[in-house]
Design a protein around this motif. Structure first.
Motif, PDB file in Angstrom:
ATOM      1  N   GLU A  51       0.822  -1.201   0.000  1.00 38.17           N
ATOM      2  CA  GLU A  51       0.000   0.000   0.000  1.00 38.17           C
ATOM      3  C   GLU A  51       0.868   1.268   0.000  1.00 38.17           C
ATOM      4  OE1 GLU A  51      -3.859   0.652   0.309  1.00 38.17           O
ATOM      5  OE2 GLU A  51      -3.063  -0.780  -1.151  1.00 38.17           O
ATOM      6  N   THR A  52       1.973   1.213   0.731  1.00 40.04           N
ATOM      7  CA  THR A  52       2.892   2.357   0.750  1.00 40.04           C
ATOM      8  C   THR A  52       3.462   2.614  -0.635  1.00 40.04           C
ATOM      9  OG1 THR A  52       3.480   1.922   3.061  1.00 40.04           O
ATOM     10  CG2 THR A  52       4.997   3.280   1.789  1.00 40.04           C
ATOM     11  N   GLN A  53       3.844   1.526  -1.318  1.00 45.12           N
ATOM     12  CA  GLN A  53       4.359   1.658  -2.685  1.00 45.12           C
ATOM     13  C   GLN A  53       3.278   2.214  -3.612  1.00 45.12           C
ATOM     14  OE1 GLN A  53       7.591   1.069  -3.920  1.00 45.12           O
ATOM     15  NE2 GLN A  53       6.652   2.143  -5.648  1.00 45.12           N
ATOM     16  N   ARG A  54       2.036   1.724  -3.454  1.00 48.64           N
ATOM     17  CA  ARG A  54       0.931   2.199  -4.289  1.00 48.64           C
ATOM     18  C   ARG A  54       0.689   3.691  -4.067  1.00 48.64           C
ATOM     19  NH1 ARG A  54      -4.498   3.132  -3.840  1.00 48.64           N
ATOM     20  NH2 ARG A  54      -4.468   2.624  -1.617  1.00 48.64           N
ATOM     21  N   LEU A  55       0.666   4.118  -2.806  1.00 52.25           N
ATOM     22  CA  LEU A  55       0.430   5.537  -2.503  1.00 52.25           C
ATOM     23  C   LEU A  55       1.602   6.404  -2.947  1.00 52.25           C
ATOM     24  CD1 LEU A  55      -1.246   5.193   1.006  1.00 52.25           C
ATOM     25  CD2 LEU A  55      -2.346   5.817  -1.156  1.00 52.25           C
ATOM     26  N   TYR A  62       0.744  12.662  -8.852  1.00 55.41           N
ATOM     27  CA  TYR A  62       0.159  13.938  -8.426  1.00 55.41           C
ATOM     28  C   TYR A  62       1.178  15.070  -8.549  1.00 55.41           C
ATOM     29  CZ  TYR A  62      -0.884  17.579  -4.985  1.00 55.41           C
ATOM     30  OH  TYR A  62      -1.049  18.790  -4.362  1.00 55.41           O
ATOM     31  N   LEU A  63       2.404  14.849  -8.072  1.00 54.37           N
ATOM     32  CA  LEU A  63       3.423  15.899  -8.103  1.00 54.37           C
ATOM     33  C   LEU A  63       3.821  16.237  -9.544  1.00 54.37           C
ATOM     34  CD1 LEU A  63       5.676  14.778  -5.100  1.00 54.37           C
ATOM     35  CD2 LEU A  63       4.121  16.732  -5.187  1.00 54.37           C
ATOM     36  N   ARG A  64       3.849  15.208 -10.409  1.00 46.02           N
ATOM     37  CA  ARG A  64       4.199  15.456 -11.816  1.00 46.02           C
ATOM     38  C   ARG A  64       3.149  16.340 -12.487  1.00 46.02           C
ATOM     39  NH1 ARG A  64       3.331  12.538 -16.639  1.00 46.02           N
ATOM     40  NH2 ARG A  64       2.446  10.749 -15.520  1.00 46.02           N
ATOM     41  N   VAL A  65       1.867  16.031 -12.238  1.00 39.07           N
ATOM     42  CA  VAL A  65       0.794  16.838 -12.820  1.00 39.07           C
ATOM     43  C   VAL A  65       0.782  18.238 -12.217  1.00 39.07           C
ATOM     44  CG1 VAL A  65      -1.718  17.041 -13.096  1.00 39.07           C
ATOM     45  CG2 VAL A  65      -0.602  14.806 -13.340  1.00 39.07           C
ATOM     46  N   LEU A  66       1.005  18.323 -10.931  1.00 34.45           N
ATOM     47  CA  LEU A  66       1.016  19.632 -10.262  1.00 34.45           C
ATOM     48  C   LEU A  66       2.123  20.514 -10.811  1.00 34.45           C
ATOM     49  CD1 LEU A  66      -0.259  21.322  -7.965  1.00 34.45           C
ATOM     50  CD2 LEU A  66       1.501  20.387  -6.440  1.00 34.45           C
ATOM     51  N   LEU A  98      -7.330   7.474 -15.806  1.00 33.78           N
ATOM     52  CA  LEU A  98      -8.172   6.287 -15.675  1.00 33.78           C
ATOM     53  C   LEU A  98      -7.457   5.170 -14.924  1.00 33.78           C
ATOM     54  CD1 LEU A  98      -9.861   6.077 -19.202  1.00 33.78           C
ATOM     55  CD2 LEU A  98     -10.913   6.764 -17.040  1.00 33.78           C
ATOM     56  N   ASN A  99      -6.165   5.004 -15.269  1.00 35.58           N
ATOM     57  CA  ASN A  99      -5.385   3.955 -14.600  1.00 35.58           C
ATOM     58  C   ASN A  99      -5.241   4.215 -13.108  1.00 35.58           C
ATOM     59  OD1 ASN A  99      -5.004   2.584 -17.001  1.00 35.58           O
ATOM     60  ND2 ASN A  99      -3.081   3.651 -17.479  1.00 35.58           N
ATOM     61  N   VAL A 100      -5.126   5.497 -12.754  1.00 33.78           N
ATOM     62  CA  VAL A 100      -4.994   5.839 -11.337  1.00 33.78           C
ATOM     63  C   VAL A 100      -6.331   5.700 -10.607  1.00 33.78           C
ATOM     64  CG1 VAL A 100      -4.520   7.711  -9.715  1.00 33.78           C
ATOM     65  CG2 VAL A 100      -3.010   7.352 -11.686  1.00 33.78           C
ATOM     66  N   VAL A 101      -7.374   6.300 -11.196  1.00 36.37           N
ATOM     67  CA  VAL A 101      -8.678   6.339 -10.520  1.00 36.37           C
ATOM     68  C   VAL A 101      -9.311   4.952 -10.428  1.00 36.37           C
ATOM     69  CG1 VAL A 101     -11.041   7.237 -10.665  1.00 36.37           C
ATOM     70  CG2 VAL A 101      -9.083   8.737 -11.141  1.00 36.37           C
ATOM     71  N   ALA A 106      -5.391  -1.388  -5.090  1.00 28.64           N
ATOM     72  CA  ALA A 106      -5.789  -1.293  -3.678  1.00 28.64           C
ATOM     73  C   ALA A 106      -6.674  -2.473  -3.302  1.00 28.64           C
ATOM     74  CB  ALA A 106      -6.519   0.020  -3.418  1.00 28.64           C
ATOM     75  N   GLN A 107      -7.611  -2.801  -4.191  1.00 26.23           N
ATOM     76  CA  GLN A 107      -8.502  -3.927  -3.930  1.00 26.23           C
ATOM     77  C   GLN A 107      -7.721  -5.237  -3.891  1.00 26.23           C
ATOM     78  OE1 GLN A 107     -11.795  -4.128  -6.647  1.00 26.23           O
ATOM     79  NE2 GLN A 107     -12.425  -6.165  -5.979  1.00 26.23           N
ATOM     80  N   ASP A 108      -6.756  -5.376  -4.802  1.00 24.36           N
ATOM     81  CA  ASP A 108      -5.933  -6.589  -4.822  1.00 24.36           C
ATOM     82  C   ASP A 108      -5.125  -6.721  -3.533  1.00 24.36           C
ATOM     83  OD1 ASP A 108      -6.913  -7.143  -7.324  1.00 24.36           O
ATOM     84  OD2 ASP A 108      -5.151  -6.362  -8.388  1.00 24.36           O
ATOM     85  N   ASN A 109      -4.553  -5.614  -3.068  1.00 27.84           N
ATOM     86  CA  ASN A 109      -3.779  -5.645  -1.820  1.00 27.84           C
ATOM     87  C   ASN A 109      -4.653  -6.042  -0.639  1.00 27.84           C
ATOM     88  OD1 ASN A 109      -1.505  -4.850  -3.213  1.00 27.84           O
ATOM     89  ND2 ASN A 109      -1.683  -2.682  -2.652  1.00 27.84           N
ATOM     90  N   THR A 110      -5.860  -5.467  -0.600  1.00 34.18           N
ATOM     91  CA  THR A 110      -6.786  -5.808   0.486  1.00 34.18           C
ATOM     92  C   THR A 110      -7.201  -7.271   0.401  1.00 34.18           C
ATOM     93  OG1 THR A 110      -7.634  -3.541   0.506  1.00 34.18           O
ATOM     94  CG2 THR A 110      -8.997  -5.222   1.551  1.00 34.18           C
TER      95      THR A 110
END
Length: 539
Positions: A51-55, A62-66, A98-101, A106-110
């Motif tokens: 999850e840490t890697q995913r986030l 996010y930083l690249r787009v910002l 789309l790939n991010v949203v 996350a579901q696979d990790n859970t």
């Protein structure tokens, strides 16, 4: 060395498929639960890392787009005139977002974490275990007269003459949370045991106040207030029930049920102001099935109270051979604990290695202990332990013990005249309330062996405990503390074949420790020349 050996035993027990059902009835299973949780923490660690890697990946996106919006896209006309900039924008909005949203990562990790938990589920406690463990704590509270506030702080204390007295200071201490107290109180509440629910829910409310709710907790301040208010109402403390209900309405003002309760309590107090004073004293319910409860608990609280030798000069200690050649060079240390009933404690009857061997042999076969119920056998709340039966052929250690018992007692302990060795491991607050070892009814399943009643008991202590677990003889008014590697022997029957009422005994709840015993029960038949009948029919 011993610690490593014990850990290996636990791991081996898991591998051979030991019964995990009713985990609370055996401390061995509780130990195995620690290993199971350790494996779960590894699964949780892996989940956190994924999850840490995913986030981190999402944060990087996010930083690249910002940065693009803070830089390249500041001048819209200039940015959009470049076809490369326009393409990357369209591609990012149509593909990358789309790939991010809609990512399933996350579901696979859970799901992976859930799968790990499901795989371990057979080794984990059930709801019944949680309830049984809570009941075990309440049993310790009652039998040893422990103060609930002390237990919550991880201390075993009793209030004596208005003063707090330490009963025992454990080497490992653990305080309880508000959620812990809530669950204990709720177990009592669900069976309408308001004597216990009030005490534990009071602590739950105290601990819940002023702290934030944690997602791993089942209870909340509102839940605790709700259950506590009704518990006080049921014990007659209407004023306090009203006060708690009003506090609950501050947190949940639209709760219709609580609003109705408040009106009900107010009406009761208006109609009869003297009812339900806040000074109401809780009284422990009387026992309807255990007539000897007070004496039993008093003997347990002394944690060993056998008569002193100077009080009865007929009691003695000696080196005992029973005139058996096998004991001449190495006699057994014998302590005569009581004459009526005749109870003997043999010190150092078994070695550490032999005790460990018996415990290891019993592990795969441990199942919930049962008691006689008419012509059948059934589990019962007044006996909390697991047991296994070991035949003499299971290991040469069992045969050695049988021969040693015969040398000391002169009795024929071979089947069918003696039952197989029963090995018992007690659970959380594990105990066996007052009972007889011999059958008291002709329909008892003990007679299925067709060798008569149990004439004698030989009980071996396979471990030590830190506190509690004494063997209490109720009518004889004494108790014997757990003596590691020692063995107790007593006659269950008079010489005329009638049961000896003075042998009513109990295994006191284990306060702290892991208690193991082994029982060898010897029957009447086969002992005709070893224990002859008396000429006196009354003896």
């Amino acid at each position: 060395m011993s610690t490593c050996f014990s850990l290996i035993s636990v791991l081996c027990a898991i591998n051979v498929g030991i019964s995990f059902g009713e985990m609370y009835t055996s401390m061995m299973n509780v130990k195995q639960a620690i290993l199971a949780e350790k494996e779960l923490t590894e699964a949780l660690k892996a989940y956190i890392e994924r999850e840490t890697q995913r986030l981190d990946d999402i944060k990087r996106f996010y930083l690249r787009v910002l940065n693009l919006h803070n830089g390249v896209y500041n001048q819209l006309s200039t940015a959009t005139s470049n076809p490369l900039v326009a393409f990357t924008l369209v591609k990012r909005l149509q593909s990358e977002w789309l790939n991010v949203v809609y990512s399933n990562e996350a579901q696979d990790n859970t799901q992976d974490l859930k799968s790990d938990y499901e795989r371990m589920k057979g080794s984990l406690p059930t709801l019944e275990d949680l309830q049984g463990a809570a009941q075990g704590l309440m049993r310790l509270q009652d039998v040893y007269a422990l103060h609930v506030k002390g237990l919550v702080r991880g201390q075993f204390q009793r209030i004596t003459d208005g003063k707090t007295v330490n009963i025992y200071k454990p080497s490992v201490s653990m305080s309880l949370s508000g959620d812990d107290c809530f669950l204990i109180g709720k177990v009592a509440y669900d069976v309408e045991d308001y004597y216990h629910s009030v005490q534990w829910l009071e602590e739950a409310v105290r601990l819940f106040r002023g702290i934030e709710w944690s997602p791993e907790h089942e209870g909340t301040l509102e839940d605790a207030l709700d259950h506590l208010a009704f518990s006080h109402f049921m014990t007659g403390n209407i004023s306090y029930a009203l006060s708690l209900s009003r506090e609950l309405l501050h947190h949940d003002p639209m709760n219709k049920r609580v609003l109705l309760n408040v009106k009900k309590y107010e009406k009761i107090l208006v109609e009869n102001p003297s009812v339900g004073s806040s000074e109401t004293v809780l009284s422990r319910p009387s026992s309807t099935y255990l007539r000897t409860r007070n004496m039993y608990e008093r003997l347990c609280q002394t944690q060993g109270s056998q008569p002193r030798h100077y009080e009865n000069p007929e009691l003695f200690c000696d080196y005992f051979t029973n005139d058996n050649p096998g004991l001449l060079l190495q006699p057994m240390k014998r302590e005569v604990v009581s004459l009526q009933p005749y109870v003997v404690l043999f010190h150092s009857f078994i070695t550490d290695v032999e005790a460990q061997s018996i415990r290891d042999l019993a592990l795969p076969g441990l199942r919930r202990s049962v008691v006689a119920s008419g012509e059948k056998q059934a589990t019962a709340d007044y006996r909390i332990s697991k047991s296994a039966w070991l035949k003499g052929t299971a290991h040469n250690t069992i045969g050695k013990l049988d021969r040693r018992i015969t040398m000391l007692t002169g009795l024929n302990v071979q089947p069918p005249y003696g039952e197989h060795l029963q090995v018992v491991n007690y659970g959380i607050g594990g105990h066996y309330e007052p009972h007889f070892d011999h059958a008291t009814s002709e329909s008892s399943p003990l007679y299925s062996l067709k060798t008569g009643n149990r004439v004698a008991t030989f009980m071996i202590y396979l471990s030590s405990v830190e506190a509690g677990g004494s063997t209490a003889f109720i009518y004889a008014n004494f108790s014997v503390p757990v003596e590691k590697n020692g063995a107790l022997f007593w006659w269950n029957l008079h010489r005329n074949g009638q049961g000896n009422g003075d042998t009513l005994h109990a295994g006191c709840p284990v306060l702290v420790g892991d208690k193991w015993v082994a029982n060898k029960w010897v029957h009447e038949y086969g002992q005709e020349f070893q224990r002859r009948c008396s000429r006196n029919p009354e003896e």
